[in-house]
Design a protein around this motif. Structure first.
Motif, mmCIF file in Angstrom:
data_model
loop_
_atom_site.group_PDB
_atom_site.id
_atom_site.type_symbol
_atom_site.label_atom_id
_atom_site.label_comp_id
_atom_site.label_asym_id
_atom_site.label_seq_id
_atom_site.Cartn_x
_atom_site.Cartn_y
_atom_site.Cartn_z
ATOM 1 N N ILE A 21 -15.510 -75.431 7.411
ATOM 2 C CA ILE A 21 -14.137 -75.002 8.329
ATOM 3 C C ILE A 21 -13.385 -76.403 8.528
ATOM 4 C CG2 ILE A 21 -12.930 -74.218 10.192
ATOM 5 C CD1 ILE A 21 -14.987 -71.808 10.044
ATOM 6 N N VAL A 22 -14.199 -77.370 9.034
ATOM 7 C CA VAL A 22 -13.457 -78.631 9.524
ATOM 8 C C VAL A 22 -12.972 -79.508 8.119
ATOM 9 C CG1 VAL A 22 -14.296 -81.049 10.353
ATOM 10 C CG2 VAL A 22 -14.910 -78.984 11.702
ATOM 11 N N PHE A 23 -14.092 -79.286 7.080
ATOM 12 C CA PHE A 23 -13.445 -80.048 5.831
ATOM 13 C C PHE A 23 -12.152 -79.644 5.482
ATOM 14 C CE2 PHE A 23 -13.219 -79.959 1.278
ATOM 15 C CZ PHE A 23 -13.237 -80.877 0.935
ATOM 16 N N VAL A 24 -11.864 -78.275 5.422
ATOM 17 C CA VAL A 24 -10.687 -77.516 5.051
ATOM 18 C C VAL A 24 -9.490 -78.097 5.785
ATOM 19 C CG1 VAL A 24 -9.211 -75.586 4.511
ATOM 20 C CG2 VAL A 24 -11.753 -75.502 3.720
ATOM 21 N N ILE A 25 -9.658 -77.924 7.076
ATOM 22 C CA ILE A 25 -8.830 -78.444 8.164
ATOM 23 C C ILE A 25 -8.178 -79.819 7.952
ATOM 24 C CG2 ILE A 25 -8.573 -78.715 10.655
ATOM 25 C CD1 ILE A 25 -10.413 -76.602 11.444
ATOM 26 N N LEU A 26 -9.300 -80.729 7.875
ATOM 27 C CA LEU A 26 -8.958 -82.149 7.622
ATOM 28 C C LEU A 26 -8.099 -82.372 6.139
ATOM 29 C CD1 LEU A 26 -11.681 -84.447 8.948
ATOM 30 C CD2 LEU A 26 -9.223 -84.327 9.392
ATOM 31 N N LEU A 27 -8.635 -81.730 5.233
ATOM 32 C CA LEU A 27 -8.079 -81.859 3.966
ATOM 33 C C LEU A 27 -6.506 -81.540 3.742
ATOM 34 C CD1 LEU A 27 -8.594 -82.718 0.871
ATOM 35 C CD2 LEU A 27 -9.208 -80.305 0.484
ATOM 36 N N LEU A 28 -6.363 -80.115 4.561
ATOM 37 C CA LEU A 28 -4.967 -79.781 4.655
ATOM 38 C C LEU A 28 -4.088 -80.780 5.431
ATOM 39 C CD1 LEU A 28 -5.460 -75.856 5.260
ATOM 40 C CD2 LEU A 28 -4.376 -76.805 3.265
ATOM 41 N N ASP A 29 -4.675 -81.261 6.579
ATOM 42 C CA ASP A 29 -4.227 -82.232 7.438
ATOM 43 C C ASP A 29 -3.756 -83.560 6.556
ATOM 44 O OD1 ASP A 29 -3.264 -83.588 10.075
ATOM 45 O OD2 ASP A 29 -5.102 -84.758 9.509
ATOM 46 N N LEU A 30 -4.684 -84.109 5.824
ATOM 47 C CA LEU A 30 -4.788 -85.266 5.297
ATOM 48 C C LEU A 30 -3.445 -85.128 3.912
ATOM 49 C CD1 LEU A 30 -8.102 -86.503 5.609
ATOM 50 C CD2 LEU A 30 -6.117 -87.753 6.517
ATOM 51 N N LEU A 31 -3.722 -84.105 3.310
ATOM 52 C CA LEU A 31 -2.662 -83.988 2.105
ATOM 53 C C LEU A 31 -1.349 -83.839 2.763
ATOM 54 C CD1 LEU A 31 -4.483 -81.129 0.112
ATOM 55 C CD2 LEU A 31 -4.204 -83.514 -0.423
ATOM 56 N N GLY A 32 -1.140 -83.411 3.964
ATOM 57 C CA GLY A 32 0.397 -83.609 4.317
ATOM 58 C C GLY A 32 0.481 -84.759 4.728
ATOM 59 N N PHE A 33 -0.270 -85.661 5.246
ATOM 60 C CA PHE A 33 -0.052 -86.722 6.014
ATOM 61 C C PHE A 33 0.213 -87.896 4.867
ATOM 62 C CE2 PHE A 33 -1.989 -90.931 7.354
ATOM 63 C CZ PHE A 33 -1.306 -91.318 8.345
ATOM 64 N N THR A 34 -0.844 -87.695 3.807
ATOM 65 C CA THR A 34 -0.429 -88.884 2.753
ATOM 66 C C THR A 34 0.566 -88.650 1.668
ATOM 67 O OG1 THR A 34 -1.981 -87.679 1.376
ATOM 68 C CG2 THR A 34 -3.030 -89.401 2.916
ATOM 69 N N LEU A 35 1.310 -87.342 1.797
ATOM 70 C CA LEU A 35 2.394 -87.110 0.689
ATOM 71 C C LEU A 35 3.610 -88.305 1.065
ATOM 72 C CD1 LEU A 35 2.965 -83.209 1.438
ATOM 73 C CD2 LEU A 35 2.183 -84.589 -0.715
ATOM 74 N N ILE A 36 3.709 -88.964 2.005
ATOM 75 C CA ILE A 36 4.706 -89.935 2.253
ATOM 76 C C ILE A 36 4.536 -91.153 1.750
ATOM 77 C CG2 ILE A 36 4.054 -90.620 4.480
ATOM 78 C CD1 ILE A 36 7.185 -90.874 5.224
ATOM 79 N N LEU A 37 3.103 -91.594 1.502
ATOM 80 C CA LEU A 37 2.706 -93.002 1.372
ATOM 81 C C LEU A 37 3.482 -93.725 -0.024
ATOM 82 C CD1 LEU A 37 -1.228 -92.877 2.152
ATOM 83 C CD2 LEU A 37 0.889 -93.459 3.485
ATOM 84 N N PRO A 38 3.455 -92.921 -1.294
ATOM 85 C CA PRO A 38 4.159 -93.498 -2.252
ATOM 86 C C PRO A 38 5.628 -93.756 -2.019
ATOM 87 C CG PRO A 38 3.505 -91.305 -2.868
ATOM 88 C CD PRO A 38 2.878 -91.708 -1.452
ATOM 89 N N LEU A 39 6.170 -92.772 -1.197
ATOM 90 C CA LEU A 39 7.611 -92.594 -1.152
ATOM 91 C C LEU A 39 8.241 -93.475 -0.161
ATOM 92 C CD1 LEU A 39 7.901 -88.692 -0.672
ATOM 93 C CD2 LEU A 39 7.769 -90.108 -2.817
#
Length: 453
Positions: A21-39
Motif C-alpha cells: 500500500i505504501v508503495f502505491v501511495i508514494l508512486l502516485l504521489d511522486l508521479l504527480g510531483f515529477t510531472l513538472i520537472l521537464p516543464l
C-alpha cells in the motif's frame, strides 16, 4: 499449525500488505510531483515573455548570483539557476514542515496526517492548474512545499512495522517508488504538455490536471486501503513544553532533541548513534545534490546536450537505480546496512572523478552508473538504520527530522556546488566533492564503534 506460528504469519501478511500500500501511495504521489520537472524551463520562459512583475523581481536576484560566481549569460544556464532557486525554496519549506508533520503523526496517527497532507497537495495542484501569473505559480510551490509530507509519513509507517526484515524491505520499496516516479513522471509530463497543446491553451494545464488526478486517486487509495499502523497505546498524549522549539531549531534537529522528550529516553549511546546517522545523511545529500544540480551545466557545456539528451541521461540513472533497489537493496540483511552504505559512498568517489574528468560518453556513463548504484542504496539503508531508533510513539518525529535534514542539504548543496563549479572549474568542483566524501565515511565509521544499549 501451532498457535505461535499463526500470529507470526498474520504479522508477516500485515507487513506485506502495508508495504504494498505504501508503495502505491508514494508512486502516485511522486508521479504527480515529477510531472513538472521537464516543464520548468518552459514555464519560466513563459513568464519571462509575459513580463510578469514578480518574475522580473526574482530574475534580478538570479542575475546577481550569476554575475557573482561568473556564470555566462545564456538562456540554458538561467533556466537551471532559476529552477534551482525555486527548488531551494521548496526544500527550505520541507525543512520547516517535515519535523512538525512527523511529530503530529505521533499524536494523531499516520493515516489522518497522510490524508491531510495529500489534500494539501491536491489544493496545490488545483492552484497550478488555474495559475496564469507567476504569483499563483509560486503559491502552488509554497503550498506543495509545506504539504509534501508523504515521504516522511510513509517512512514512519514502514518504521512502525515490528520486524526488522519487513522494515528493510519496506524502505527498499520506497526507494523503488522514487526511482519509478522520477523515471516515468517526467516523461509523462513532457508527453502530455506537447500532445495536448491546442491554440490558446496553456501548455502546462493538462500535466497540472493530471497531477491533480494522481493526488485525488492517492487520497481515495489512502482512505480506502491504508490501515493505521500506530497503535492507540503508542500515540503521544500531549507534547512537551520544549517540543515546538525542538522541531524548529536547526541545532535541535541535528541533535534529534525531540527524541529525548519521553518518559523512557534512549540511552546516550543510541542518541549519539542517531545523531551521527543524521549527520551522515545530511553530508551525503549535501554533496550528492551538488552533482545532481551541476550535472545539467556540465552536460550542456561540455557535450552540448539537448533537453531530450538530458532526459535520456536521467532515464538511464532511474532505470539503474530501480534495478539495484529491486534486485539488491531489498535483500540486504539486518546488520549489513552500515557496510552497504560505506561501499556505496566509496563508489561515489570514482563516480564523481569520472564524471568531472569525462571527455566522452563512455567515461561519462561509467561515472553515472556508479552514481546511480550509490543513489539506490544510501537513502534506503540510512532510513532503515534510523527507523530502529526512538520509541514506538516517536517514529514519525524521527523520520520527519531525518527528512528535514535532507531537505536542508538539498537547499544548500546546489548553491555551494554551483558557486565552486563556476568560480573554479567543473573538474575542481567534482574533485573537491569526491574528496569531501571522506567526511560522511568518517562519521559512518564512528557509528560502527558505538554499541546499542
Amino acid at each position: 499449525m501451532s498457535s505461535e506460528t499463526k500470529p507470526a504469519e498474520d504479522g508477516a501478511s500485515f507487513s506485506s500488505k502495508v508495504i504494498g500500500i505504501v508503495f502505491v501511495i508514494l508512486l502516485l504521489d511522486l508521479l504527480g510531483f515529477t510531472l513538472i520537472l521537464p516543464l520548468l524551463p518552459s514555464i519560466l520562459d513563459h513568464y519571462a515573455q509575459t513580463g510578469d512583475v514578480t518574475y522580473q523581481s526574482m530574475q534580478t536576484l538570479v542575475d546577481w548570483f550569476r554575475e557573482a560566481v561568473g556564470i555566462p549569460l545564456e538562456k540554458k544556464y538561467n533556466s537551471v539557476l532559476f529552477g534551482g532557486l525555486i527548488g531551494s525554496l521548496f526544500s527550505l519549506l520541507q525543512f520547516l514542515s517535515s519535523p512538525v508533520t512527523g511529530a503530529l503523526s505521533d499524536h494523531r496517527g499516520r493515516r489522518p496526517l497522510l490524508i491531510l497532507t495529500t489534500l494539501g497537495l491536491m489544493s496545490s495542484y488545483a492552484v497550478w492548474a488555474v495559475s496564469r501569473s507567476f504569483n499563483m505559480f509560486l503559491l502552488f510551490r509554497v503550498i506543495g512545499g509545506i504539504c509534501k509530507g508523504n515521504v516522511s509519513l510513509c517512512t514512519a509507517i514502514v518504521a512502525d512495522l515490528p520486524c526488522p526484515k519487513a522494515r528493510n524491505r519496506g524502505m527498499a520499496m520506497i526507494g523503488i517508488a522514487f526511482s519509478l516516479g522520477f523515471t516515468v513522471g517526467p516523461l509523462m509530463g513532457a508527453y502530455f504538455a506537447v500532445s495536448s497543446r491546442t491554440p490558446g491553451d496553456v501548455f502546462y494545464q493538462t500535466p497540472a490536471l493530471l497531477a491533480l488526478a494522481f493526488s485525488v486517486a492517492d487520497v481515495l487509495f489512502i482512505w480506502l486501503m491504508l490501515p493505521e499502523t500506530l497503535t492507540k497505546d503508542s500515540k503521544v498524549s500531549s507534547a512537551g513544553s520544549g517540543d515546538s522549539w525542538d522541531l524548529l531549531s536547526p541545532l535541535s534537529l541535528f541533535l534529534f532533541a525531540a527524541v529525548t522528550r519521553t518518559k523512557d529516553p534512549p540511552s546516550k549511546e543510541r542518541m549519539k548513534k542517531l545523531q551521527l546517522l543524521g549527520l551522515v545523511y545530511f553530508c551525503y545529500l549535501f554533496l550528492f545534490s551538488g552533482l545532481e544540480f551541476t550535472l545539467s551545466f556540465l552536460t550542456h557545456q561540455r557535450f552540448q546536450f539537448t533537453s531530450m539528451q538530458q532526459g535520456k541521461m536521467f532515464f538511464f540513472i532511474g532505470v539503474v537505480m530501480a534495478v539495484i533497489q529491486g534486485g539488491y537493496a531489498r535483500r540486504i540483511k539486518p546488520g549489513q546496512h552500515i557496510g552497504a552504505v560505506r561501499v556505496a559512498i566509496l563508489m561515489l568517489i570514482p563516480a564523481f572523478i569520472l564524471i568531472g574528468l569525462s571527455r566522452n560518453m563512455t567515461v561519462l556513463y561509467a561515472g553515472l552508473a556508479l552514481y546511480a548504484f550509490a543513489a539506490a542504496l544510501v537513502v534506503p539503508c540510512l532510513s532503515t538504520l534510523v527507523s530502529d531508533h526512538g520509541s514506538a510513539n516517536q517514529k514519525g518525529t524521527v523520520m520527519g527530522i531525518l527528512r528535514s535534514l535532507g531537505a536542508l542539504a538539498r537547499a544548500l548543496g546546489p548553491v555551494v556546488s554551483s558557486s565552486v563549479y563556476w568560480i573554479a572549474s567543473a573538474q575542481t568542483c567534482y574533485l573537491i566533492l569526491a574528496a569531501s566524501f571522506v567526511i560522511p565515511l568518517t562519521l559512518l565509521s564512528k557509528t560502527r564503534r558505538l554499541k546499542d544499549e
